[in-house]
Design an enzyme around this catalytic site. Structure first.
Site, PDB file in Angstrom:
ATOM      1  N   LYS A  11      47.078  44.662  33.257  1.00  0.00           N
ATOM      2  CA  LYS A  11      47.646  43.928  32.779  1.00  0.00           C
ATOM      3  C   LYS A  11      48.278  43.399  31.452  1.00  0.00           C
ATOM      4  O   LYS A  11      47.587  43.339  31.194  1.00  0.00           O
ATOM      5  CB  LYS A  11      47.843  42.609  34.051  1.00  0.00           C
ATOM      6  CG  LYS A  11      46.723  41.635  33.326  1.00  0.00           C
ATOM      7  CD  LYS A  11      46.400  40.702  31.922  1.00  0.00           C
ATOM      8  CE  LYS A  11      45.894  39.842  31.939  1.00  0.00           C
ATOM      9  NZ  LYS A  11      45.532  39.073  30.737  1.00  0.00           N
ATOM     10  N   PRO A  99      39.969  49.429  29.391  1.00  0.00           N
ATOM     11  CA  PRO A  99      38.832  49.540  27.859  1.00  0.00           C
ATOM     12  C   PRO A  99      38.008  47.502  28.867  1.00  0.00           C
ATOM     13  O   PRO A  99      39.078  46.234  29.487  1.00  0.00           O
ATOM     14  CB  PRO A  99      39.665  49.224  26.975  1.00  0.00           C
ATOM     15  CG  PRO A  99      40.466  49.791  26.908  1.00  0.00           C
ATOM     16  CD  PRO A  99      41.112  49.612  28.958  1.00  0.00           C
ATOM     17  N   VAL A 100      36.858  47.164  28.422  1.00  0.00           N
ATOM     18  CA  VAL A 100      36.562  45.900  29.152  1.00  0.00           C
ATOM     19  C   VAL A 100      35.985  44.792  28.319  1.00  0.00           C
ATOM     20  O   VAL A 100      35.703  44.979  26.632  1.00  0.00           O
ATOM     21  CB  VAL A 100      34.536  46.285  29.140  1.00  0.00           C
ATOM     22  CG1 VAL A 100      33.668  45.132  29.989  1.00  0.00           C
ATOM     23  CG2 VAL A 100      34.536  47.119  30.503  1.00  0.00           C
ATOM     24  N   ALA A 101      36.626  43.767  28.249  1.00  0.00           N
ATOM     25  CA  ALA A 101      36.565  42.352  27.987  1.00  0.00           C
ATOM     26  C   ALA A 101      37.746  42.690  26.838  1.00  0.00           C
ATOM     27  O   ALA A 101      37.341  42.838  24.970  1.00  0.00           O
ATOM     28  CB  ALA A 101      35.313  42.027  26.931  1.00  0.00           C
ATOM     29  N   ALA A 102      38.845  43.384  27.500  1.00  0.00           N
ATOM     30  CA  ALA A 102      39.932  43.720  26.196  1.00  0.00           C
ATOM     31  C   ALA A 102      41.418  42.666  26.587  1.00  0.00           C
ATOM     32  O   ALA A 102      42.024  42.822  25.816  1.00  0.00           O
ATOM     33  CB  ALA A 102      40.311  45.048  26.341  1.00  0.00           C
ATOM     34  N   GLY A 103      41.187  41.627  27.519  1.00  0.00           N
ATOM     35  CA  GLY A 103      42.529  41.096  27.899  1.00  0.00           C
ATOM     36  C   GLY A 103      43.018  41.486  28.929  1.00  0.00           C
ATOM     37  O   GLY A 103      44.719  41.431  28.505  1.00  0.00           O
ATOM     38  N   ALA A 105      42.331  42.170  32.010  1.00  0.00           N
ATOM     39  CA  ALA A 105      42.174  41.032  33.433  1.00  0.00           C
ATOM     40  C   ALA A 105      41.327  42.724  33.895  1.00  0.00           C
ATOM     41  O   ALA A 105      42.078  42.815  35.233  1.00  0.00           O
ATOM     42  CB  ALA A 105      42.965  40.744  34.175  1.00  0.00           C
ATOM     43  N   GLY A 106      40.601  42.628  33.573  1.00  0.00           N
ATOM     44  CA  GLY A 106      39.969  44.559  34.184  1.00  0.00           C
ATOM     45  C   GLY A 106      38.907  44.083  35.488  1.00  0.00           C
ATOM     46  O   GLY A 106      39.399  44.852  36.749  1.00  0.00           O
ATOM     47  N   GLY A 107      38.348  42.686  35.327  1.00  0.00           N
ATOM     48  CA  GLY A 107      37.479  42.624  35.767  1.00  0.00           C
ATOM     49  C   GLY A 107      37.889  42.163  37.408  1.00  0.00           C
ATOM     50  O   GLY A 107      37.736  42.452  38.779  1.00  0.00           O
ATOM     51  N   ASP A 141      42.886  34.591  37.374  1.00  0.00           N
ATOM     52  CA  ASP A 141      44.044  35.728  36.726  1.00  0.00           C
ATOM     53  C   ASP A 141      43.667  37.201  38.555  1.00  0.00           C
ATOM     54  O   ASP A 141      44.590  37.781  38.588  1.00  0.00           O
ATOM     55  CB  ASP A 141      43.193  36.864  36.307  1.00  0.00           C
ATOM     56  CG  ASP A 141      43.743  35.970  34.583  1.00  0.00           C
ATOM     57  OD1 ASP A 141      44.405  34.979  34.760  1.00  0.00           O
ATOM     58  OD2 ASP A 141      43.691  36.997  33.853  1.00  0.00           O
TER      59      ASP A 141
HETATM   60  P1  ATP Z   1      40.731  39.269  31.145  1.00  0.00           P
HETATM   61  O1  ATP Z   1      42.117  39.655  30.865  1.00  0.00           O
HETATM   62  O2  ATP Z   1      41.190  38.349  32.851  1.00  0.00           O
HETATM   63  O3  ATP Z   1      39.922  37.654  30.490  1.00  0.00           O
HETATM   64  P2  ATP Z   1      38.913  40.800  29.890  1.00  0.00           P
HETATM   65  O4  ATP Z   1      39.976  42.068  29.998  1.00  0.00           O
HETATM   66  O5  ATP Z   1      39.176  40.409  28.617  1.00  0.00           O
HETATM   67  O6  ATP Z   1      39.410  40.173  31.398  1.00  0.00           O
HETATM   68  P3  ATP Z   1      37.271  41.694  31.817  1.00  0.00           P
HETATM   69  O7  ATP Z   1      37.226  43.564  30.994  1.00  0.00           O
HETATM   70  O8  ATP Z   1      37.547  41.562  33.449  1.00  0.00           O
HETATM   71  O9  ATP Z   1      37.719  41.239  30.526  1.00  0.00           O
HETATM   72  O10 ATP Z   1      35.756  41.547  31.594  1.00  0.00           O
HETATM   73  C1  ATP Z   1      34.882  40.390  30.724  1.00  0.00           C
HETATM   74  C2  ATP Z   1      33.613  40.598  31.445  1.00  0.00           C
HETATM   75  O11 ATP Z   1      33.109  41.049  33.028  1.00  0.00           O
HETATM   76  C3  ATP Z   1      32.875  41.300  31.079  1.00  0.00           C
HETATM   77  O12 ATP Z   1      31.698  41.212  30.184  1.00  0.00           O
HETATM   78  C4  ATP Z   1      31.986  42.431  32.132  1.00  0.00           C
HETATM   79  O13 ATP Z   1      30.683  42.171  31.734  1.00  0.00           O
HETATM   80  C5  ATP Z   1      32.258  41.411  33.257  1.00  0.00           C
HETATM   81  N1  ATP Z   1      32.875  41.894  34.661  1.00  0.00           N
HETATM   82  C6  ATP Z   1      31.797  41.619  35.656  1.00  0.00           C
HETATM   83  N2  ATP Z   1      32.879  42.730  36.388  1.00  0.00           N
HETATM   84  C7  ATP Z   1      33.996  43.214  35.579  1.00  0.00           C
HETATM   85  C8  ATP Z   1      34.873  44.335  35.708  1.00  0.00           C
HETATM   86  N3  ATP Z   1      34.584  45.254  37.694  1.00  0.00           N
HETATM   87  N4  ATP Z   1      35.245  45.703  35.170  1.00  0.00           N
HETATM   88  C9  ATP Z   1      34.992  45.196  33.454  1.00  0.00           C
HETATM   89  N5  ATP Z   1      33.850  43.504  33.368  1.00  0.00           N
HETATM   90  C10 ATP Z   1      33.506  43.455  34.506  1.00  0.00           C
END
Ligand code: ATP
Length: 296
Positions: A11, A99-103, A105-107, A141
């Site tokens: 998202k 991308p992880v921890a990118a904003g 909502a990957g998790g 989220d």
């Molecule tokens: P949001 O936009 O909801 O704040 P984000 O995109 O910034 O989320 P995520 O990619 O969801 O952040 O990852 C945040 C943390 O969650 C990471 O440090 C990661 O290790 C952990 N995590 C646990 N499960 C997952 C998953 N399935 N995919 C990605 N990260 C995960």
């Protein structure tokens, strides 16, 4: 049915406002969320209980995320197993593209796909409301990711009002090589000192009127005050995108990812090509809510 494959879409936040901090520590938000065409893929396979390591096994292509109970996929599956006690185990293979921890909502979106996927695979007949009630305990989220498409999210993000699909356009996603903790951003937000609040009601009106100009003008995110201060590269990316002809550019969620709206496909393509050597970039579009869009 022995297995099923689901797409878990990322998202962006077309607008994000924080109204205050609640006594329980959560923040009261008001934001417009939109699904985009960048997705992780999850394969769910029924397996026999073969050992005492538990019924849930996770394999992933990404070294950046855990495969144990710290993975949101694991937590969502564990919540379903605790409630429905299926008579077999589950293997979940997660191909990570978001991308992880990118904003983006990957998790949360992966967790949402677990609710949809196991609901279908095990024939649980969970309603969307039931999935959202379980999902919010995994993350604020997750309910939004369960419904997808475009929606106003209030409360801690779980009070959802679906909105009509906005006019189509090109979305360029640009991520610098940094990871940002959502928790850190909210902890450092000085919510009582904010000088600007995005006009979320104006954004909603523009969406209802199919007014892309209005949507572009009303984009805003109060979390930029925290993340851009620490990572000025985000502002540089926004400026580059505007110079390449983007209508507007904004940080998504807690960052660091920036998205830009382009009306002109050739300009979006040119920006994509120019920026891909320096940053992680994706050229994509809005994805609308459809009954079964998560199953491939
Ligand atoms: P949001 O936009 O909801 O704040 P984000 O995109 O910034 O989320 P995520 O990619 O969801 O952040 O990852 C945040 C943390 O969650 C990471 O440090 C990661 O290790 C952990 N995590 C646990 N499960 C997952 C998953 N399935 N995919 C990605 N990260 C995960």
């Amino acid at each position: 049915m022995q297995s099923i494959t689901c797409k878990a879409y990322a998202k962006i936040n077309l607008a994000l406002d924080v109204l205050g901090r609640r006594p329980d520590g959560y923040h009261e938000v008001k934001m417009v969320m939109q699904t985009i065409g960048l997705y992780d893929e999850l394969i769910f396979e029924k397996i026999a209980f073969t050992d005492d390591s538990g019924p849930i096994k996770i394999e992933t292509s990404s070294s950046a995320i855990p495969t144990d109970e710290n993975n949101l996929v694991y937590r969502a599956a564990a919540a379903i197993f605790a409630r429905y006690k299926p008579d077999c185990g589950i293997k979940i293979t997660l191909t990570k593209n978001i991308p992880v921890a990118a904003g983006m909502a990957g998790g949360s979106t992966d967790a949402a796909a677990v609710f949809h996927g196991l609901n279908a695979l095990f024939g649980l007949k969970m309603t969307v409301n039931e999935m959202c009630e379980m999902g919010v305990k995994i993350g604020a989220d997750v309910p939004y990711c369960i419904i997808g498409g475009i929606a106003l999210a209030e409360g801690i993000g779980e009070e959802l009002t679906p909105l009509p699909p906005p006019p189509p356009c090109q979305i360029l996603i640009v991520k610098p090589d940094i990871s940002v903790s959502t928790k850190w951003v909210y902890e450092n937000l000085k919510v009582n000192e904010l000088e600007f609040h995005p006009d979320i009601n104006g954004m909603i009106a523009a969406i209802h009127h199919q007014d892309l100009d209005g949507i572009i003008k009303k984009m805003g995110n109060v979390l930029e005050t925290v993340t851009i201060e620490k990572y000025p590269v985000i502002k540089e990316i926004k400026n580059k995108l505007l110079a390449f002809g983007a209508e507007n550019a904004l940080m998504s969620g807690s960052g660091p990812t920036v998205f830009a709206i382009f009306r002109n496909e050739a300009k979006a393509q040119a920006a994509y090509i120019e920026m891909r050597d320096e940053y992680e970039v994706y050229l994509t579009k809005f994805v609308n809510r459809k009954d079964n869009y998560i199953f491939s």
